[in-house]
Design a protein around this motif. Sequence first.
Motif, PDB file in Angstrom:
ATOM      1  N   PHE A  21       0.218  -6.861  12.102  1.00 19.65           N
ATOM      2  CA  PHE A  21      -0.416  -8.253  12.529  1.00 19.65           C
ATOM      3  C   PHE A  21      -1.870  -8.474  11.933  1.00 19.65           C
ATOM      4  O   PHE A  21      -1.858  -9.919  11.573  1.00 19.65           O
ATOM      5  CB  PHE A  21      -0.909  -7.796  14.155  1.00 19.65           C
ATOM      6  N   ILE A  22      -2.677  -7.552  11.581  1.00 17.27           N
ATOM      7  CA  ILE A  22      -3.864  -8.016  10.805  1.00 17.27           C
ATOM      8  C   ILE A  22      -3.341  -8.431   9.394  1.00 17.27           C
ATOM      9  O   ILE A  22      -3.860  -9.397   8.844  1.00 17.27           O
ATOM     10  CB  ILE A  22      -4.706  -6.957  10.580  1.00 17.27           C
ATOM     11  N   LEU A  23      -2.503  -7.640   8.697  1.00 12.96           N
ATOM     12  CA  LEU A  23      -1.837  -8.465   7.362  1.00 12.96           C
ATOM     13  C   LEU A  23      -1.376  -9.476   7.456  1.00 12.96           C
ATOM     14  O   LEU A  23      -1.641 -10.663   6.688  1.00 12.96           O
ATOM     15  CB  LEU A  23      -1.114  -7.326   6.799  1.00 12.96           C
ATOM     16  N   GLU A  24      -0.568  -9.850   8.673  1.00 13.87           N
ATOM     17  CA  GLU A  24       0.094 -11.204   8.735  1.00 13.87           C
ATOM     18  C   GLU A  24      -0.995 -12.477   9.090  1.00 13.87           C
ATOM     19  O   GLU A  24      -0.660 -13.631   8.756  1.00 13.87           O
ATOM     20  CB  GLU A  24       1.018 -11.260   9.762  1.00 13.87           C
ATOM     21  N   SER A  25      -2.295 -12.060   9.823  1.00 15.52           N
ATOM     22  CA  SER A  25      -2.928 -12.899  10.239  1.00 15.52           C
ATOM     23  C   SER A  25      -3.948 -13.433   8.933  1.00 15.52           C
ATOM     24  O   SER A  25      -4.292 -14.740   9.130  1.00 15.52           O
ATOM     25  CB  SER A  25      -4.008 -12.311  11.267  1.00 15.52           C
ATOM     26  N   TYR A  26      -3.940 -12.915   7.745  1.00 16.49           N
ATOM     27  CA  TYR A  26      -4.372 -13.331   6.811  1.00 16.49           C
ATOM     28  C   TYR A  26      -3.245 -13.954   5.945  1.00 16.49           C
ATOM     29  O   TYR A  26      -2.790 -13.559   4.860  1.00 16.49           O
ATOM     30  CB  TYR A  26      -5.224 -12.342   5.847  1.00 16.49           C
ATOM     31  N   GLU A  27      -2.573 -15.162   6.206  1.00 14.82           N
ATOM     32  CA  GLU A  27      -1.657 -15.763   5.833  1.00 14.82           C
ATOM     33  C   GLU A  27      -1.640 -15.974   4.242  1.00 14.82           C
ATOM     34  O   GLU A  27      -2.785 -16.389   3.744  1.00 14.82           O
ATOM     35  CB  GLU A  27      -1.412 -17.003   6.307  1.00 14.82           C
ATOM     36  N   GLY A  28      -0.629 -15.637   3.458  1.00 10.12           N
ATOM     37  CA  GLY A  28      -0.649 -15.720   2.279  1.00 10.12           C
ATOM     38  C   GLY A  28      -1.490 -14.581   1.457  1.00 10.12           C
ATOM     39  O   GLY A  28      -1.325 -14.780   0.117  1.00 10.12           O
ATOM     40  N   ILE A  29      -2.067 -13.823   1.845  1.00 10.04           N
ATOM     41  CA  ILE A  29      -2.700 -12.881   1.138  1.00 10.04           C
ATOM     42  C   ILE A  29      -2.111 -11.639   0.341  1.00 10.04           C
ATOM     43  O   ILE A  29      -2.435 -11.253  -0.634  1.00 10.04           O
ATOM     44  CB  ILE A  29      -4.057 -12.238   2.118  1.00 10.04           C
ATOM     45  N   CYS A  30      -1.063 -11.582   1.055  1.00 10.68           N
ATOM     46  CA  CYS A  30      -0.029 -10.467   0.705  1.00 10.68           C
ATOM     47  C   CYS A  30       1.252 -10.481   1.558  1.00 10.68           C
ATOM     48  O   CYS A  30       1.247 -10.941   2.322  1.00 10.68           O
ATOM     49  CB  CYS A  30      -0.849  -9.042   0.395  1.00 10.68           C
ATOM     50  N   SER A  31       2.047  -9.841   0.771  1.00 14.41           N
ATOM     51  CA  SER A  31       3.335  -9.409   1.636  1.00 14.41           C
ATOM     52  C   SER A  31       3.507  -7.919   1.508  1.00 14.41           C
ATOM     53  O   SER A  31       2.857  -7.369   0.821  1.00 14.41           O
ATOM     54  CB  SER A  31       4.671  -9.955   1.152  1.00 14.41           C
ATOM     55  N   TYR A  32       4.291  -7.267   2.554  1.00 15.24           N
ATOM     56  CA  TYR A  32       4.537  -5.925   2.772  1.00 15.24           C
ATOM     57  C   TYR A  32       5.856  -5.647   3.049  1.00 15.24           C
ATOM     58  O   TYR A  32       6.513  -6.502   3.960  1.00 15.24           O
ATOM     59  CB  TYR A  32       3.265  -5.404   3.602  1.00 15.24           C
ATOM     60  N   SER A  33       6.349  -4.517   2.591  1.00 11.95           N
ATOM     61  CA  SER A  33       7.788  -4.016   3.270  1.00 11.95           C
ATOM     62  C   SER A  33       7.164  -2.576   3.883  1.00 11.95           C
ATOM     63  O   SER A  33       6.379  -1.760   3.400  1.00 11.95           O
ATOM     64  CB  SER A  33       8.539  -3.919   2.000  1.00 11.95           C
ATOM     65  N   THR A  34       8.090  -2.372   5.051  1.00  9.65           N
ATOM     66  CA  THR A  34       7.831  -1.156   5.469  1.00  9.65           C
ATOM     67  C   THR A  34       9.094  -0.143   4.812  1.00  9.65           C
ATOM     68  O   THR A  34      10.149  -0.643   4.922  1.00  9.65           O
ATOM     69  CB  THR A  34       8.078  -1.097   7.045  1.00  9.65           C
ATOM     70  N   LEU A  35       8.673   0.980   4.377  1.00  9.76           N
ATOM     71  CA  LEU A  35       9.580   1.737   3.595  1.00  9.76           C
ATOM     72  C   LEU A  35      10.328   2.401   4.522  1.00  9.76           C
ATOM     73  O   LEU A  35      10.031   2.709   5.820  1.00  9.76           O
ATOM     74  CB  LEU A  35       8.955   2.710   2.642  1.00  9.76           C
ATOM     75  N   ALA A  36      11.509   3.046   3.920  1.00 12.59           N
ATOM     76  CA  ALA A  36      12.267   3.775   5.046  1.00 12.59           C
ATOM     77  C   ALA A  36      11.804   5.186   5.633  1.00 12.59           C
ATOM     78  O   ALA A  36      10.705   5.496   5.220  1.00 12.59           O
ATOM     79  CB  ALA A  36      13.636   4.393   4.092  1.00 12.59           C
ATOM     80  N   PHE A  37      12.126   5.089   7.155  1.00 13.92           N
ATOM     81  CA  PHE A  37      11.281   6.292   7.824  1.00 13.92           C
ATOM     82  C   PHE A  37      12.306   6.814   8.904  1.00 13.92           C
ATOM     83  O   PHE A  37      13.685   6.088   8.984  1.00 13.92           O
ATOM     84  CB  PHE A  37      10.244   5.721   8.592  1.00 13.92           C
ATOM     85  N   LYS A  38      12.212   7.867   9.561  1.00 14.43           N
ATOM     86  CA  LYS A  38      12.870   8.260  10.601  1.00 14.43           C
ATOM     87  C   LYS A  38      12.483   8.266  11.932  1.00 14.43           C
ATOM     88  O   LYS A  38      10.970   8.246  12.084  1.00 14.43           O
ATOM     89  CB  LYS A  38      13.208   9.934  10.290  1.00 14.43           C
ATOM     90  N   THR A  39      13.166   8.026  12.961  1.00 15.09           N
ATOM     91  CA  THR A  39      12.579   7.669  14.443  1.00 15.09           C
ATOM     92  C   THR A  39      11.899   9.056  14.570  1.00 15.09           C
ATOM     93  O   THR A  39      12.096  10.295  14.250  1.00 15.09           O
ATOM     94  CB  THR A  39      13.819   7.651  15.228  1.00 15.09           C
ATOM     95  N   GLY A  40      10.630   9.103  15.320  1.00 15.92           N
ATOM     96  CA  GLY A  40       9.674  10.113  15.492  1.00 15.92           C
ATOM     97  C   GLY A  40       8.691  10.439  14.318  1.00 15.92           C
ATOM     98  O   GLY A  40       7.680  11.313  14.699  1.00 15.92           O
ATOM     99  N   ASP A  41       8.841   9.747  13.181  1.00 13.45           N
ATOM    100  CA  ASP A  41       7.925   9.894  12.167  1.00 13.45           C
ATOM    101  C   ASP A  41       6.458   9.550  12.722  1.00 13.45           C
ATOM    102  O   ASP A  41       6.241   8.479  13.421  1.00 13.45           O
ATOM    103  CB  ASP A  41       8.119   9.374  10.740  1.00 13.45           C
ATOM    104  N   ALA A  42       5.470  10.403  12.393  1.00  6.39           N
ATOM    105  CA  ALA A  42       3.974  10.013  12.729  1.00  6.39           C
ATOM    106  C   ALA A  42       3.454   8.890  11.926  1.00  6.39           C
ATOM    107  O   ALA A  42       2.471   8.243  12.268  1.00  6.39           O
ATOM    108  CB  ALA A  42       3.281  11.403  12.648  1.00  6.39           C
ATOM    109  N   TYR A  43       3.875   8.486  10.778  1.00 10.64           N
ATOM    110  CA  TYR A  43       3.343   7.634   9.868  1.00 10.64           C
ATOM    111  C   TYR A  43       4.400   6.704   9.321  1.00 10.64           C
ATOM    112  O   TYR A  43       5.745   6.914   9.387  1.00 10.64           O
ATOM    113  CB  TYR A  43       2.807   8.271   8.781  1.00 10.64           C
TER     114      TYR A  43
END
Length: 76
Positions: A21-43
């Motif tokens: 939400f914070i990254l998206e609120s700074y519109e145009g500042i950067c883009s991001y991708s969530t990398l692969a994860f498993k259900t239950g991962d802490a990070y």
Amino acid sequence: MVDIQTRPLICANCVANMVYFILESYEGICSYSTLAFKTGDAYRDLELRIPPDMIQEVDEVLKSLGELIYEISIPE
């Protein structure tokens, strides 16, 4: 062609939505991708893509996130 800087970022799963939400609120500042994860991962592993003229602004936002993020090196 613009040289986009990529940067890894790790955040705890319990605060990932807030970081998104914070990254998206700074519109145009950067883009991001969530990398692969498993259900239950802490990070969640993210990859930021930052235009050269926004690097300083992204660094300031990331510094303000403090302990919500990990394994990110921000130039001094």
